[in-house]
Design a protein around this motif. Structure first.
Motif: not given
Lengths: 231, 231
Positions: B28, B37-38, B109-110, B113, B131-135
């Motif tokens: 999560y 986000i899950g 995956d994300y 940010l 806004q999402l960034g890569e894990n």
């Protein structure tokens, strides 16, 4: 004395003859078939409210988001939903026959504007901008109806709970609101909670207690206010 | 015959003396103290894999995302995490002493940010661009190490599972991958599953069965391939 003991053990029947609609749990807003946006509500406060309303003699309909909780004994009808839009539709339909609506669900404010039918693939090296749009507001929709149930909302906040809750009470035309500071072992995902109730011209603090105990106290106040404004 | 019966009931001990690290469940990614986000992983496939590895005689460490599952009997150590970054750190630390890593978790995956320390307030009438960034990629991180465990990945996809899984096997330098079509009563949130195993030069279909049964079959093949390439 026997009468008091019976009242204490079986509840006061103060909602006998009334139909109470309770919403509980989170909503999950799908991004794609695998990913979703959720929130930390466990549903336990709302389920305790439904149980307390049954104890008070009400006919109870429970609309539940994605939770892993058994239906409280005596609940007349349970409807399971996933998204905020589904919960909005289910509540509005059930509210037509309800005397009191207690919105204890943590309904997601936003949903992804584009829901993908396939699992979205990771784009390497690229950030992702997820576009979200507002969900319909259940309490505002009910409040806008000419004839609507007695409306009880919840406000779960990490900060400025009191002022936010009182603003929400007025803005949405609610009859009562239960304000709920989340975090520090209280509220979401915790077994204890603490509430402050606000209504037009009044307020009452319900200090830290188990969710079932708080639910009983909340239902007693709801019954009192309902009789004051609707009888 | 007695020996066969004992082997059948106690497992074949084909992983005796080996340390197996299993990751399971979703991650999560918090947006704020309430929203996240899950993904739909229940953790049941990964927990079944951990149980099957115990049955096969391994010393098992289980790293679990947010699930409501009891630790399988015999698991030596369980570490609970929430986010992909926490799972990445926990797996990399535990992998140092592991012979085999089976990545059955559905790692996000994300991540957002900007994580808000306060619950974000709804902005009426406005959409929201999250806004999402890569894990970090756990399998890729392990694969890049000079000495790393035998690596088993999972690929859970709604479409094109076979080609995606084989590509992931090569791209991440895995020893084996378990491909897993999700949806239609299989995979996430279901009690049954079906897997296709791929390794360098081989493939094997494991038809629809319960997750514990599939986990036993997977562990048998992992043990076989481990002996082929590491002994």
């Amino acid at each position: 004395e026997l009468r008091d003991a019976l009242l204490a053990s079986f509840g006061s029947r103060e909602l006998a003859g009334l139909h109470v609609l309770v919403s509980a749990g989170p909503t999950y807003e799908d991004i794609d078939p695998v990913r979703f946006i959720g929130n930390r509500s466990s549903g336990r406060m709302g389920f305790a409210v439904a149980a307390a309303a049954v104890q008070a003699g009400a006919t109870v309909t429970l609309i539940a988001g994605p939770v892993s909780l058994d239906t409280p004994v005596g609940v007349a009808r349970r409807i399971d939903v996933r998204s905020a839009a589904q919960m909005h539709a289910a509540v509005l339909e059930a509210a037509a026959g309800a005397d009191i609506y207690i919105g204890a669900a943590a309904v997601g404010d936003y949903r992804p504007l584009n829901v993908s039918a396939q699992k979205l693939k990771k784009q390497h090296g690229a950030d992702w901008s997820l576009q979200l749009g507002e969900n319909p507001d259940i309490l505002a929709s009910l409040s806008a109806q000419t004839a609507h149930p007695f409306l009880v909302g919840f406000a779960a906040e990490t900060h400025d709970v009191a002022s936010y809750a009182q603003d929400k009470l007025r803005r949405k035309g609610l009859d009562m609101i239960a304000a709920n500071q989340v975090g520090e072992g209280l509220g979401f995902e915790a077994s204890d909670n603490a509430l402050t109730l606000y209504w037009d011209g009044g307020a009452l603090e319900l200090p830290r207690a188990s969710k079932p105990e708080l639910a009983r106290q909340l239902i007693a106040r709801v019954a009192e206010r309902y009789r004051a404004v609707r009888s």
